[in-house]
Design a protein around this motif. Structure first.
Motif, PDB file in Angstrom:
ATOM      1  N   ARG A   1       0.811  -1.306   0.100  1.00  0.00           N
ATOM      2  CA  ARG A   1       0.007   0.029  -0.108  1.00  0.00           C
ATOM      3  C   ARG A   1       0.944   1.360  -0.001  1.00  0.00           C
ATOM      4  NH1 ARG A   1      -5.027  -1.109   4.475  1.00  0.00           N
ATOM      5  NH2 ARG A   1      -5.972  -2.657   3.139  1.00  0.00           N
ATOM      6  N   TYR A   2       2.150   1.080   0.616  1.00  0.00           N
ATOM      7  CA  TYR A   2       3.130   2.267   0.691  1.00  0.00           C
ATOM      8  C   TYR A   2       4.340   1.897   0.016  1.00  0.00           C
ATOM      9  CZ  TYR A   2       0.070   4.486   3.993  1.00  0.00           C
ATOM     10  OH  TYR A   2      -1.142   5.355   4.631  1.00  0.00           O
ATOM     11  N   LEU A   3       4.911   3.109  -0.750  1.00  0.00           N
ATOM     12  CA  LEU A   3       6.103   2.842  -1.179  1.00  0.00           C
ATOM     13  C   LEU A   3       7.205   3.897  -0.387  1.00  0.00           C
ATOM     14  CD1 LEU A   3       5.309   2.889  -5.143  1.00  0.00           C
ATOM     15  CD2 LEU A   3       5.340   1.014  -3.494  1.00  0.00           C
ATOM     16  N   VAL A   4       8.150   3.272   0.199  1.00  0.00           N
ATOM     17  CA  VAL A   4       9.069   4.216   1.007  1.00  0.00           C
ATOM     18  C   VAL A   4      10.330   4.206   0.616  1.00  0.00           C
ATOM     19  CG1 VAL A   4       9.843   4.678   3.516  1.00  0.00           C
ATOM     20  CG2 VAL A   4       7.456   3.879   3.166  1.00  0.00           C
TER      21      VAL A   4
ATOM     22  N   THR B   1       9.628   3.283   8.039  1.00  0.00           N
ATOM     23  CA  THR B   1       8.231   3.027   7.332  1.00  0.00           C
ATOM     24  C   THR B   1       7.167   3.569   8.250  1.00  0.00           C
ATOM     25  OG1 THR B   1       9.260   1.269   6.364  1.00  0.00           O
ATOM     26  CG2 THR B   1       6.929   1.289   6.285  1.00  0.00           C
ATOM     27  N   LYS B   2       7.291   3.432   9.459  1.00  0.00           N
ATOM     28  CA  LYS B   2       6.253   4.069  10.375  1.00  0.00           C
ATOM     29  C   LYS B   2       6.185   5.592  10.375  1.00  0.00           C
ATOM     30  CE  LYS B   2       4.436   0.218  12.185  1.00  0.00           C
ATOM     31  NZ  LYS B   2       3.139  -0.109  11.863  1.00  0.00           N
ATOM     32  N   ILE B   3       7.582   6.017  10.313  1.00  0.00           N
ATOM     33  CA  ILE B   3       7.789   7.619  10.319  1.00  0.00           C
ATOM     34  C   ILE B   3       7.091   8.252   9.300  1.00  0.00           C
ATOM     35  CG2 ILE B   3       9.395   9.420  10.268  1.00  0.00           C
ATOM     36  CD1 ILE B   3      11.333   7.627  12.446  1.00  0.00           C
ATOM     37  N   LEU B   4       7.613   7.760   8.095  1.00  0.00           N
ATOM     38  CA  LEU B   4       7.084   8.430   6.822  1.00  0.00           C
ATOM     39  C   LEU B   4       5.712   8.028   6.535  1.00  0.00           C
ATOM     40  CD1 LEU B   4      10.212   8.291   4.362  1.00  0.00           C
ATOM     41  CD2 LEU B   4       9.425   9.808   5.940  1.00  0.00           C
ATOM     42  N   THR B   5       5.098   6.975   7.125  1.00  0.00           N
ATOM     43  CA  THR B   5       3.811   6.699   6.731  1.00  0.00           C
ATOM     44  C   THR B   5       2.645   7.209   7.733  1.00  0.00           C
ATOM     45  OG1 THR B   5       3.820   4.624   7.681  1.00  0.00           O
ATOM     46  CG2 THR B   5       4.163   4.886   5.365  1.00  0.00           C
TER      47      THR B   5
ATOM     48  N   VAL C   1       8.001   8.873  -0.103  1.00  0.00           N
ATOM     49  CA  VAL C   1       6.900   7.976   0.191  1.00  0.00           C
ATOM     50  C   VAL C   1       5.720   8.254  -0.592  1.00  0.00           C
ATOM     51  CG1 VAL C   1       5.892   9.464   1.919  1.00  0.00           C
ATOM     52  CG2 VAL C   1       5.475   7.182   2.193  1.00  0.00           C
ATOM     53  N   PHE C   2       4.905   7.201  -1.044  1.00  0.00           N
ATOM     54  CA  PHE C   2       3.877   7.240  -1.885  1.00  0.00           C
ATOM     55  C   PHE C   2       2.901   6.316  -1.447  1.00  0.00           C
ATOM     56  CE2 PHE C   2       7.410   8.048  -5.126  1.00  0.00           C
ATOM     57  CZ  PHE C   2       6.852   9.431  -5.242  1.00  0.00           C
ATOM     58  N   GLN C   3       1.736   6.566  -1.319  1.00  0.00           N
ATOM     59  CA  GLN C   3       0.341   5.579  -1.068  1.00  0.00           C
ATOM     60  C   GLN C   3      -0.119   5.331  -2.341  1.00  0.00           C
ATOM     61  OE1 GLN C   3      -2.373   7.160   1.649  1.00  0.00           O
ATOM     62  NE2 GLN C   3      -3.544   5.344   1.886  1.00  0.00           N
ATOM     63  N   LEU C   4      -0.243   3.834  -2.585  1.00  0.00           N
ATOM     64  CA  LEU C   4      -1.104   3.409  -3.697  1.00  0.00           C
ATOM     65  C   LEU C   4      -2.467   3.385  -3.449  1.00  0.00           C
ATOM     66  CD1 LEU C   4       1.409   0.351  -4.339  1.00  0.00           C
ATOM     67  CD2 LEU C   4       1.434   2.666  -5.445  1.00  0.00           C
TER      68      LEU C   4
ATOM     69  N   VAL D   1      -1.105   8.704 -17.927  1.00  0.00           N
ATOM     70  CA  VAL D   1      -1.546   7.622 -17.157  1.00  0.00           C
ATOM     71  C   VAL D   1      -2.244   7.859 -15.952  1.00  0.00           C
ATOM     72  CG1 VAL D   1       0.862   6.515 -17.790  1.00  0.00           C
ATOM     73  CG2 VAL D   1       0.584   7.599 -15.610  1.00  0.00           C
ATOM     74  N   ASP D   2      -2.628   6.716 -15.373  1.00  0.00           N
ATOM     75  CA  ASP D   2      -3.727   7.260 -14.359  1.00  0.00           C
ATOM     76  C   ASP D   2      -2.919   6.304 -13.041  1.00  0.00           C
ATOM     77  OD1 ASP D   2      -5.903   7.234 -12.173  1.00  0.00           O
ATOM     78  OD2 ASP D   2      -7.152   6.194 -13.380  1.00  0.00           O
ATOM     79  N   LEU D   3      -2.664   7.310 -11.756  1.00  0.00           N
ATOM     80  CA  LEU D   3      -1.943   6.665 -10.871  1.00  0.00           C
ATOM     81  C   LEU D   3      -2.688   5.756 -10.152  1.00  0.00           C
ATOM     82  CD1 LEU D   3       0.257   9.633  -9.661  1.00  0.00           C
ATOM     83  CD2 LEU D   3       0.927   7.576 -10.772  1.00  0.00           C
ATOM     84  N   ASN D   4      -4.073   6.078 -10.268  1.00  0.00           N
ATOM     85  CA  ASN D   4      -4.855   5.026  -9.306  1.00  0.00           C
ATOM     86  C   ASN D   4      -4.931   3.515  -9.852  1.00  0.00           C
ATOM     87  OD1 ASN D   4      -5.872   6.638  -7.335  1.00  0.00           O
ATOM     88  ND2 ASN D   4      -7.386   7.668  -8.841  1.00  0.00           N
ATOM     89  N   ARG D   5      -4.217   3.323 -10.886  1.00  0.00           N
ATOM     90  CA  ARG D   5      -4.191   2.216 -11.609  1.00  0.00           C
ATOM     91  C   ARG D   5      -2.732   1.423 -11.550  1.00  0.00           C
ATOM     92  NH1 ARG D   5      -8.348   2.052 -16.280  1.00  0.00           N
ATOM     93  NH2 ARG D   5      -9.588   3.590 -15.709  1.00  0.00           N
ATOM     94  N   VAL D   6      -1.938   1.744 -10.262  1.00  0.00           N
ATOM     95  CA  VAL D   6      -0.836   1.066  -9.938  1.00  0.00           C
ATOM     96  C   VAL D   6      -0.536   0.234  -8.898  1.00  0.00           C
ATOM     97  CG1 VAL D   6       1.692   1.730  -9.412  1.00  0.00           C
ATOM     98  CG2 VAL D   6       0.123   3.321 -11.118  1.00  0.00           C
ATOM     99  N   ALA D   7       0.004  -1.171  -8.928  1.00  0.00           N
ATOM    100  CA  ALA D   7      -0.222  -2.001  -7.874  1.00  0.00           C
ATOM    101  C   ALA D   7       1.457  -2.473  -7.997  1.00  0.00           C
ATOM    102  CB  ALA D   7      -1.046  -3.203  -8.333  1.00  0.00           C
TER     103      ALA D   7
END
Length: 355
Positions: free
Chosen positions: A141-144, A254-258, A185-188, A287-293
């Protein structure tokens, strides 16, 4: 620990390029351009792998394929491979520079219409034994990004600190940095991650005796149990690492950034850079970022078992037996999502369906 198997890499790295029948004519728009629209060939699913064996597991199972060359891709992997289901596979090259450059080349190529495409990053990784085991496949769910930190020499850590790492422009290891790089950090899309997990959570994953023996050296679960499909988050950084203390920092970072929402479990090199490239393409509606897994399968443990040294864990990672099963499990865990998208495209075309 970020890991690749080096022994067979040279022989396999170009397999994704050499084992596929090339287009007789690079301008063969009947296949390459799909319906002939000026936006280029439509793609339902783009599978993004990072090196030859990761891509080959898909190429071996979902063909036949045709090659579509794209300017700006890695010279080792100069083609995108597409089949008649509008599933395509690309290989970026390893590390964040290759991943960013190749993904940008794809995203801004006129050869493809990616506006409705679902992107699935699928690669192997080191894994935290408290969250999974060798062979486990984890949807993030998260990319750190683990690399964007200040570092103090571990032999000179200030008194009271448990690590030499701290966020850039912070005063202690526990502070959240200002995120000046905008790629930390990115949230998918949670719905997509949850749907992917639901489709794959009950698949039977590959295993082998060598991996079972490696797991048995850990005294706790899930490290010493068979691999399963899980949900937890992934950490990117080009420095391969191994160690209990570094692993603890990975969990904390990971905890800190999310803001406490993310759970670290896999470590790799590329995913934040791949996402940033897609993000820039999304800013101009390509592209549509809501379509990234993002799916990462554990090929080795990121820290040693009790009594093992971190050096031994790193230098002898291949002895854990996770490489081949992790590759196979990328396919087993990822293909249910891929097939659901292309089989039920009417449900997926306008976004992740509610089910």
């Amino acid at each position: 620990m970020v890991t690749r198997t080096v022994g067979a890499l040279t022989a396999l790295a170009l397999a994704a390029c050499t084992a596929i029948s090339p287009l007789a004519n690079a301008q063969d728009d009947g296949f390459a351009q799909g319906n002939g629209e000026s936006h280029g060939r439509p793609v339902k699913v783009m599978i993004i792998s990072m090196f030859g064996p990761e891509g080959q597991v898909w190429l071996d199972k979902l063909g036949p394929w045709q090659d579509i060359p794209v300017a700006g891709l890695s010279p080792d992997y100069p083609n995108i491979h597409c089949n008649k289901q509008d599933i395509c596979v690309m290989t970026t090259g390893m590390g964040h520079s290759n991943a960013a450059a190749s993904t940008m080349a794809l995203a801004f190529s006129s050869r493809f219409d990616l506006r409705h495409t679902y992107f699935m990053v699928a690669g192997i990784a080191g894994i935290d034994p408290i969250q999974g085991t060798v062979g486990s496949a984890a949807w993030a769910r998260y990319l750190v990004d683990f690399g964007i930190q200040w570092e103090i020499d571990g032999r000179e850590i200030p008194a009271g600190w448990n690590t030499g790492y701290l966020g850039i422009n912070t005063k202690s290891p526990t502070e959240k940095p200002p995120l000046d790089y905008r790629t930390e950090v990115f949230q998918l899309n949670t719905r997509l991650a949850d749907t992917a997990f639901a489709l794959s959570r009950n698949v039977v994953l590959s295993d082998n005796a060598q991996a079972q023996a490696a797991r048995a050296k850990y005294t706790y679960a899930p490290a010493n149990r068979p691999p399963t499909v899980i949900q937890c988050d992934t950490l990117a950084g080009d420095t391969w690492w191994s160690g209990t203390k570094l692993g603890e920092r990975a969990r904390d970072w990971t905890k800190i950034l999310t803001d406490g929402k993310g759970v670290y479990c896999t470590t790799q090199q590329e995913d934040n850079s791949t996402y940033e490239a897609l993000k820039r393409a999304a800013s101009v509606h390509r592209v549509d970022l809501n379509r990234v897994a993002v799916l990462r399968a554990g090929s080795d443990f990121d820290r040693p078992y009790d009594g093992q040294t971190s050096a031994d864990n790193l230098l002898n990672y291949a002895a854990q037996g996770g490489f081949t099963i992790a590759l196979e499990n990328l396919y087993r865990a990822g293909n249910p999502l891929v097939q659901d998208i292309v089989t039920h495209w009417g449900e997926w075309r306008n976004g992740v369906p509610q089910r």
